[in-house]
Design an enzyme around this catalytic site. Structure first.
Site, PDB file in Angstrom:
ATOM      1  N   SER A 117      37.997  -5.839  12.688  1.00  0.00           N
ATOM      2  CA  SER A 117      37.631  -6.568  11.467  1.00  0.00           C
ATOM      3  C   SER A 117      37.629  -5.697  10.225  1.00  0.00           C
ATOM      4  O   SER A 117      37.539  -6.210   9.111  1.00  0.00           O
ATOM      5  CB  SER A 117      36.257  -7.231  11.630  1.00  0.00           C
ATOM      6  N   LYS A 148      30.112  -4.077   8.815  1.00  0.00           N
ATOM      7  CA  LYS A 148      30.667  -4.954   7.787  1.00  0.00           C
ATOM      8  C   LYS A 148      30.274  -4.434   6.411  1.00  0.00           C
ATOM      9  O   LYS A 148      29.402  -3.571   6.270  1.00  0.00           O
ATOM     10  CB  LYS A 148      30.135  -6.382   7.943  1.00  0.00           C
TER      11      LYS A 148
END
Length: 208
Positions: free
Chosen positions: A127, A166
């Site tokens: 990601s 993230k």
């Protein structure tokens, strides 16, 4: 120690300049360009000589794993795995000490720009590929309980009992944990369910 050749002296001068200027070591290609050496194999040969004679240290599993032999080395514990994708469990940062951690990575002290409370997590998932972080890399984390918008963090999702890597944003009373991959959706969470465990201060690319 043996007397350095002109090429080796130029490499050592470049290494000192690069580490002082950037805060991390150069790659072999950086050295070839900076020292005007046409072949990376010539750089590699001279690095082997410099290492044998104690002028430098090297970790060949790390793309920027060159240290200067006359400078201190920082031993960073690798405490677990962090998901750059779906959240997965990761050890809490307060559960380790460098003395009890078998897996460590040695870095030149300047690599982390003298930051304290540094640990490393191994990346799993894709990601964060647009931030040039891929599976198998190590992210260097500084322990922290707060973050600013745009910081890349290890975020613990309390209800799920899982952590994820993230970018952090606080928007309209919600936390957005944003991947750096256009094909993946962000995670939205109540701020009370999110605990910041650390901020990313560096990335170490593992060689294939």
């Amino acid at each position: 120690m043996k007397k350095l050749s002109a090429k080796q002296a130029r490499i050592m001068e470049f290494l000192r300049w690069f580490i002082d200027d950037r805060g991390y070591p150069p790659t072999i290609r950086d050295i070839a360009r900076g020292c005007d050496i046409s072949s990376t194999s010539v750089v590699e040969y001279n690095l082997r000589v410099l290492e044998k004679d104690g002028h430098i240290t090297r970790d060949r599993e790390v793309s920027r794993g060159i240290g200067l032999g006359d400078r201190p080395v920082l031993r960073v514990p690798v405490i677990g795995t962090i998901a750059a994708g779906e959240p997965i469990p990761v050890p809490s940062a307060d559960a380790w000490s460098p003395e009890r951690t078998a897996d460590t990575v040695e870095l030149p002290e300047g690599f982390t720009r003298c930051k304290e409370a540094i640990y490393a997590l191994r990346v799993k998932g894709t990601s964060m590929i647009d931030a040039l972080i891929v599976e198998g890399d190590l992210v260097l984390m500084q322990q922290a309980s707060t973050a600013e918008n745009g910081d890349m963090v290890a975020a613990w999702l309390k209800d799920e009992g899982e952590a994820t890597l993230k970018k952090f944003y606080l928007e309209n009373g919600k936390v957005r944990l944003q991947p750096a991959n256009e094909s993946m959706a962000p995670i939205y969470a109540d701020p009370r369910n999110v605990e910041i465990q650390g901020r990313v201060v560096g990335v170490i690319r593992r060689l294939a």
